[in-house]
Structures are given as structure tokens and as C-alpha cells.
Design a protein around this motif. Sequence first.
Motif, short mmCIF file in Angstrom:
data_model
loop_
_atom_site.label_atom_id
_atom_site.label_comp_id
_atom_site.label_asym_id
_atom_site.label_seq_id
_atom_site.Cartn_x
_atom_site.Cartn_y
_atom_site.Cartn_z
N CYS A 1 3.92 -5.24 1.87
CA CYS A 1 4.43 -4.08 2.58
C CYS A 1 5.09 -3.05 1.65
CB CYS A 1 5.43 -4.50 3.66
SG CYS A 1 6.91 -5.30 3.00
N ARG A 2 5.27 -3.36 0.39
CA ARG A 2 5.97 -2.46 -0.51
C ARG A 2 5.30 -1.09 -0.64
NH1 ARG A 2 9.99 -5.21 -3.84
NH2 ARG A 2 9.83 -3.60 -5.42
N PRO A 3 3.97 -1.01 -0.67
CA PRO A 3 3.37 0.33 -0.69
C PRO A 3 3.75 1.16 0.53
CG PRO A 3 1.76 -1.31 -1.36
CD PRO A 3 2.96 -2.07 -0.86
N GLU A 4 3.82 0.53 1.71
CA GLU A 4 4.20 1.26 2.91
C GLU A 4 5.66 1.68 2.84
OE1 GLU A 4 4.12 0.69 7.79
OE2 GLU A 4 3.13 -0.76 6.48
N CYS B 1 -3.81 0.29 -3.82
CA CYS B 1 -3.79 1.44 -4.72
C CYS B 1 -2.38 1.77 -5.23
CB CYS B 1 -4.37 2.66 -4.02
SG CYS B 1 -6.12 2.50 -3.61
N ASP B 2 -1.38 1.16 -4.62
CA ASP B 2 0.00 1.39 -5.07
C ASP B 2 0.19 0.99 -6.53
OD1 ASP B 2 2.78 2.10 -4.32
OD2 ASP B 2 3.17 -0.01 -4.76
N ILE B 3 -0.58 0.03 -7.02
CA ILE B 3 -0.43 -0.41 -8.41
C ILE B 3 -1.58 0.08 -9.29
CG2 ILE B 3 0.91 -2.45 -7.79
CD1 ILE B 3 -1.69 -4.10 -8.34
N ALA B 4 -2.43 0.95 -8.76
CA ALA B 4 -3.61 1.38 -9.51
C ALA B 4 -3.26 2.46 -10.53
CB ALA B 4 -4.68 1.90 -8.56
N ASP B 5 -3.72 2.27 -11.74
CA ASP B 5 -3.67 3.33 -12.74
C ASP B 5 -4.77 4.35 -12.49
OD1 ASP B 5 -1.60 2.27 -14.83
OD2 ASP B 5 -2.88 0.55 -14.36
N LEU B 6 -5.83 3.91 -11.82
CA LEU B 6 -6.95 4.78 -11.50
C LEU B 6 -7.57 4.30 -10.20
CD1 LEU B 6 -8.98 7.04 -12.33
CD2 LEU B 6 -10.26 5.26 -13.57
N LYS C 1 -3.69 -2.85 -17.02
CA LYS C 1 -4.20 -1.68 -16.32
C LYS C 1 -4.97 -2.14 -15.09
CE LYS C 1 -2.91 1.52 -19.30
NZ LYS C 1 -1.92 2.56 -18.94
N VAL C 2 -4.86 -1.38 -14.01
CA VAL C 2 -5.53 -1.73 -12.76
C VAL C 2 -6.36 -0.54 -12.29
CG1 VAL C 2 -5.24 -2.39 -10.34
CG2 VAL C 2 -3.73 -3.37 -12.09
N VAL C 3 -7.62 -0.79 -12.02
CA VAL C 3 -8.51 0.20 -11.44
C VAL C 3 -8.94 -0.31 -10.06
CG1 VAL C 3 -10.73 1.39 -11.63
CG2 VAL C 3 -9.36 0.96 -13.68
N VAL C 4 -8.83 0.54 -9.05
CA VAL C 4 -9.29 0.19 -7.70
C VAL C 4 -10.50 1.04 -7.37
CG1 VAL C 4 -8.72 0.22 -5.24
CG2 VAL C 4 -7.02 -0.53 -6.90
N VAL C 5 -11.61 0.38 -7.04
CA VAL C 5 -12.83 1.06 -6.63
C VAL C 5 -12.98 0.85 -5.13
CG1 VAL C 5 -15.32 1.27 -6.97
CG2 VAL C 5 -13.85 0.59 -8.89
N ASP C 6 -12.71 1.89 -4.36
CA ASP C 6 -12.70 1.73 -2.90
C ASP C 6 -12.76 3.12 -2.27
OD1 ASP C 6 -11.98 1.12 -0.14
OD2 ASP C 6 -11.19 -0.76 -0.88
N PRO C 7 -13.63 3.33 -1.28
CA PRO C 7 -13.66 4.64 -0.61
C PRO C 7 -12.35 4.98 0.09
CG PRO C 7 -15.60 3.33 -0.05
CD PRO C 7 -14.64 2.41 -0.75
N ARG C 8 -11.59 3.95 0.43
CA ARG C 8 -10.36 4.13 1.20
C ARG C 8 -9.15 3.92 0.30
NH1 ARG C 8 -7.70 0.44 5.41
NH2 ARG C 8 -8.95 -1.18 4.45
#
Length: 874
Positions: free
Chosen positions: A856-859, A203-208, A191-198
Motif C-alpha cells: 500500500c505504500r505507493p498509494e 511503478c513506485d520503485i521503477a527507475d524506468l 535498478k528496476v524497469v517496469v514494462v506495463d501498459p498500466r
Amino acid sequence: MTGRSEIRSTCPYCGVGCGVLLSPEGEGGLAVRGDPEHPANRGRLCSKGLALGETVGDDGRLLAPQVDGAPAGWDDALDLVARRFSETIEAHGPDSVAFYVSGQLLTEDYYVANKLMKGFIGSGNIDTNSRLCMASTVAGQKRAFGTDTVPGTYDDLEEADLVVLVGSNLAWCHPVLYQRLVAARKARGTKVVVVDPRRTATCDIADLHLRIRPGTDVALFNGLLLHLWEVGALDEQFVRTHTEGFEAALSRASGSDPAATGLTRPELAEFFSLFARTERAVTVFSQGVNQSSQGTDKVNAILNCHLATGRIGKPGMGPFSVTGQPNAMGGRETGGLANMLAAHLDIEDARHRSVVRDFWAAPRLTETAGLKAVDIFRAAGDGRIKALWIACTNPAVSMPGADEVAAAIRACEFVVVSDMFADTDTARLADVVLPATGWGEKDGTVTNSDRTISRQRAALAAPGQARPDWAIFADVARRMGWADAFDYCKPAEVFREHAALSGLAGALGRDFDISALADISDGDYDALAPARWPLSATRTGGRFFGDGAFFTPSGRARFVAVEQGDFAALRSPRFPYRLNTGRNRDQWHTMTRTALAARLSRHLAEPYLQIHPGDAARLGLAPADLAEVSGPDGGRAILRVLVSADVAEGAPFAPFHWTGETAAAARIGPLISAATDPVSGQPESKGAVVAISKFPAAWHGFAVSAAPLTPEARYWARVRSETGWRAELADTEEVTDWTGYARALFGLTGDPQIVTDAARSEIRLAFRDGDRLAAALFIAPGPVSVARDFVVGRIGEPGEDLLAARPGAGRIDPGPTVCSCMNVGRNTILAAAADLGADLKGVCAATGAGTNCGSCRPEIADLIQRFVPREAAE
């Protein structure tokens, strides 16, 4: 070596420390590929690493010393440096001089510079640009652990069941680690959590994705600590046996309100529950945590949660700081920060000072910490620092309050700069500029973020008279009267001394000990394979703190009671926006190296301001407009507008790479205040308060040229292209003679071909070289609409219609570059998606895009989802 012609070395960019294999190709060329045997990257490289071979050569290099702007011999230049420093010390004392160095120096360079300043000059006034990226981690780890120790390894990312990324855009800033995490996620369901205002590419791989209010990390992790206590998720035995200060930290945390983060209760509950129930948890944090006036407290808030659960120093568990520079760790090991001694020893400890003094036979070892980065330049500006040596960094661009820093350098009585180039914003201010070797020519060691020491090896001859930094510092030290202590002939000698000192630190119970290498032969040093410290007679590599043993006086880890600061108070009606700063995917620091590779500028070729649609609407800004950004200290920048909901309202983002060499008004440093963390001295680079307005351009331009061009406009940004140069232009003043303007811009004579569209107020001018296009300028009242990559490709090509702005029949325009690794454009990707549908894997396989580093995969996925109206991409 894996082949007769390949040289094993290490990438010079981020703290991942990827191994590379180098093959000299003659005439200064270099082929580069990933080293499959290096433990950091296992053969992977990002776009910047792949393009390394395009950044070497003599173009623009400083090839001989300069004194007052004129060429000089090494003896004359070094005699002058030694004499001026000696005279200044004699007249005003050792604290009247300072060194400002860099995380891009090798460990051997760092060691000699630190030994000279702290042991022989007798001042602590040596600091590093690493102060700008990871000083808060150093301070936080020392408060909690007793030493600046990274507990875990990269392998923990692949052994964790939960990875929390805090203030870390791993996909762009550490792409190879991102790929390792992506692979682990597929293999074990991490599981991946990203804590970031942006919303970033990561975030492409974030579960949250927790889009916290900027600067509120302490409130989030204090809330987590309290939740862990409330639900009984603590490791009570670990806390009781191996830590101290828990009750005070918990009491302070109970006074925090997680709602300050701006997150909803369900979001907070989901994150808290996920962390509480997942034993194998790693928290990766980077500049979003460090670059803050409360950075040290943020670090300790994270460390508190791992200490409370005993999730530290075990496989798949622990806090993990990823550094932004290739040798930030090596600088920490050698005492490159103003408040440290070599080998992780403490200036404040008399026993530590005694060991270092005796080992170096130092005549006047400093007994107090020196000035940190921001304070060094303040002291240079007000006359306390009278002689300053800057090595391998560009503070006139990269420091907060960069205009004031430039003024301070200019005001300092004597300034030396060691660099590869004489045309940086900083080098232009120096009295003496010394030519230093760079990556591909240097020989020594670096340490990456997980404590792995790797060799950087020379694959190319040093150009002109360039010399290694360690040799320059040692030569000046000998001229100042300390010949015996600095009698080094090769980097292996410096490394052996560094390793021997670490053994004495180990005997004092410190963490950094590589004494197993103290007697390494020259041959074994040349062949040294990557190895993670500690490297001693009793221990090799591994993790720290899993056994509950720490380096504090009590042997226990310390919880640190922290509370959330009031960041809302930073804003004002005049400066209502909080500017976030950071990196572009394909650029590095101030682009002195990456700008040499044309393909690295194709993805995002201009300085830009990423701004929320609501903010843009209120300000009257449309996509591709220009915005003027101003700060309370008078700093100003003009940036291209990129409207995106990826940033929060009131919190725009801008990259910091552009300098006075690459743009007219895009230096972000002048917008950043010199406010610093009171513990670490690290600047608040993520929270500048700014005002934003529309730049009232009377005209916009786009220019391409086979030769370098010299823009004259209030706004311009230029980069290399595969066929020469390209530039964006704009100004508030009308131009009456476009032919004369274009001649001056391109340095050409003769009459251009001109096409005017009166209805649209557009003008196009082209200069020929025979029947081929030499240069072209496109002018419009608003942002210029041309197929830029197509126009760039026309330079040097024959044809009648030299001013075509788009491909005609039979011509293919790949569109703006999305994948820099494989050089794949937007139109190529969309064409594949039109055939294959919303199949991310299929599109990537068909075009090659996203098949190397993957950043670049998220883009690509976003393009497919926006332009292919079918089921979402995988």
C-alpha cells in the motif's frame, strides 16, 4: 515446529509459497503468522496471508456429498461417479471423459488425478486452471530449454543489478517478492524497469516505466536482441558453444519495429542501453506476458535476450517466471497439463511413455496429448465430452467465454464437482458435488515459483464429511477396478511414488528429479523442511543452465525466431477498447476464500472499471458512475467507474474476482474471447475487445445489515463487513415503495425509520433491533455520498440518530481503508501527513500503514503528494 502449539505450513495463495506458522485457537479459529525460517518469505506475509485465520471455519461449507442437489452418503455418491464414468468410457471411449483441476490442489492430489486419467482411463483429457496463467511459460521454456525448467531462484532478485518486470504488478500480486526487491534496491542500488501498459503500484520503485502498447512485448524484446548484437553485448562464446538458431532469431528480430510498442526513441534507447551494460540482470515476467494469444512467442523473445548474453543460471542473472497459483509448479511436475506426462516427461516420446507405463503398470497409458482447458469445455458443449469432473476451481466464472462455459457444463451429460462450497457458480451446475478439504485441513506438498517444495500441514479438523482430493480420486479409481494401483492410505505414500518416478525421469536426463525423497519415511515426510529441487543423489537445489547444459536433443539451448503479431486488428468500430484484466491487491481468484475476511474487502469493495480521463470524457462517464461493458460474444458487465491516468487511452482495466455470488453483473469471464495461443493453448485474457457505455441508473443505493442481505437490482455488489454485510445497488427502474423494497432486501418486518431529503431526492431508511441499528439503506439519484466505513461501524450500535451518514462531533472516521494489513484508513493517513508533512516514512511509522507487506505504500505516497502541498514524499 518453532513452538509447542504452532504448526508449520504454507500459504495457499500466490506462487511465492510463503511459509506460515499456524496456531489453532479452539472452535475452528486459527492464528497465523509468517514463518521466519521459510526461505521464500523469511517471516513476511501480505494482507491476504495475514487474514488467513479469518477465512477458516464451517460457514458456507459443503459438509456432505450431494446428488442432484440432495444430501447423499459417500458410498452412494462415489459408486455413482465410478459407474457413470465407467459406462461412458465403455460406450464412447476414454476420450469421452475429462478432468479439469486446479493449481490450488496439492501435489499429491494432482498426482493421483493425473495417474487415473492418463494411465488407467487412458486419455490425456486432464487439464488445469494453470493453463490460464502459466501455460505459455511452460511452452516457451520447453521450446528453448527442452524442458519446463525455471533456471533461477528468488535470491537472484537480491543479487541482480537490474530487474526488469514485464507484465508483472509485483507489489499487488506477489507482495513478499516485491518487498525483497525493495530491500535489495536499498541495499545495492538495484535498478528496476517496469514494462506495463498500466501504471501500477509496482511503478513506485521503477527507475524506468515503459508504458508499451498492449500486446507488443515481442517487438520490444526483438528490438533489444538486435541492439545487443549491434553494440557487441552478446556472449559470443556462450552462443557459439551452447545454443543453436541464433541467426534465424536475429534475422526475424531485424524485421521487427520497436516503434510498434508506442515508446519513444529515448525510452527505447535508455532501456536497451541499461540492459546491454548490466551483466547481473533478471527479467521477471508474469500474466501480462502469459495471458496472450502470442504468449509463447513473448516468453521466447525474453529468453532469446538472456541466451544471447549468457545471462542465465548464474547469481543475479536469468529469466524468471512468477506463477499466480500456490501449486502451479507442482501441477507441472505431476503432468497436470493435458500435453505433459508426470515428472516432466513428454507424451510424444515413446521412451518416456514406456517408462511411465511400466512404472504405473498402466493398462492403457495415453499416447497423445489431451484437450486443453478451452477445448475441454467446447467438447462438453458439443457432446464429445460426456462425463466431466471439475476439482477445486470455478470455471463458470474464471474461464474465457464464461457464459458459454457455464452452458457447456449444463449441457454435459454427467458433471462432478469437488469443492469446499456448494454455492459456487460451477457447483450449482453439477449432478454430483463432493465435499473436499481446504487449506488448513489438507496435508501434502506444494512447489513454489523457484522450485522450492514445502509442506502444507493440517491444523484443523476436516468439517463434516469433507475428504482430501487425492483420497476422493483414489476411491473412485478403486471402484472403477484399479484397486491395487490406487491403494493409498496417506499422502506420504503418494509422495514417495511421485519421487520414485522422478528418479526414472532423472535417469532419462530430465530436469525434475526428487528421487532422494523416494524412500522418505512417514515421520520424515511429516517433518519435511522446504527444499528446492532437484533433490537427487548427485545434485541438490541450485540454478540450471549456468554450465551451458540444456535438455534438448543436442544439449544446446534453442533460440526461437518470433515476430510481433498485429493486435490492432482485434479492435473494431463497434468494440474500440482493449480491456486489460487482473487482480486486486487484497483479493484472490473468485473470492471463495478471501471474501470470508471482511477486512480484505475494505480497500476496493466493488467491481470497477479503471478508465483513462480522455475515454471517460468521450463516453460521458464521471468518477463513481456505473459503466456497462460489452463484448462481441454477448458478454456484459456493469462496473463502477474509476477515472485514472494510470491506464492508457483505449486500454481500460477491470479485476476478475467477482462472481454471481458476489455481484449481479461483474463476471469478467464472459467478456474474454476463447482465442488462445496456438502453441500453449493459453487464452488471451489481457486483450478482450469491448464497447463501453454509461449505465442509465435511475437510482443508486448503499446498504448495511447485520444479517445477510438479498439484493434485487440490475446492479449490486455485496461483501462481508466487520459488523455484517454491505452492498452497493443501482437500477434503471424507479421504485415506488422503498419500505417494501428495504424489507425484502434485509428480510425484515416492521416499519423502518425514514428520512427524506426532497431537495436532493435522497431517502434513508433504518431498521432497529431494540435501540440498536440492524440495517440501513441510503438512496440517491446519483452515486451515494456517505462515509461508508463509518456507517458500517454503526451496525449493532445504540443511538437516536440511526441514519447519520457521517460522524458527528467527537466521532472519528478513519475513512476508506488503504492499508489492509494494519487496518489504517485514508483519513488517518492524511491527518498524520498534516502534522508530519510529506514524510512517507514518518507517516507510515506514525500510523502503522505500509509497515507490513508494503504493497500500500505507493498509494500512501500518492495520497501525501496529492493532498499535502509540500515537498514530495521520500
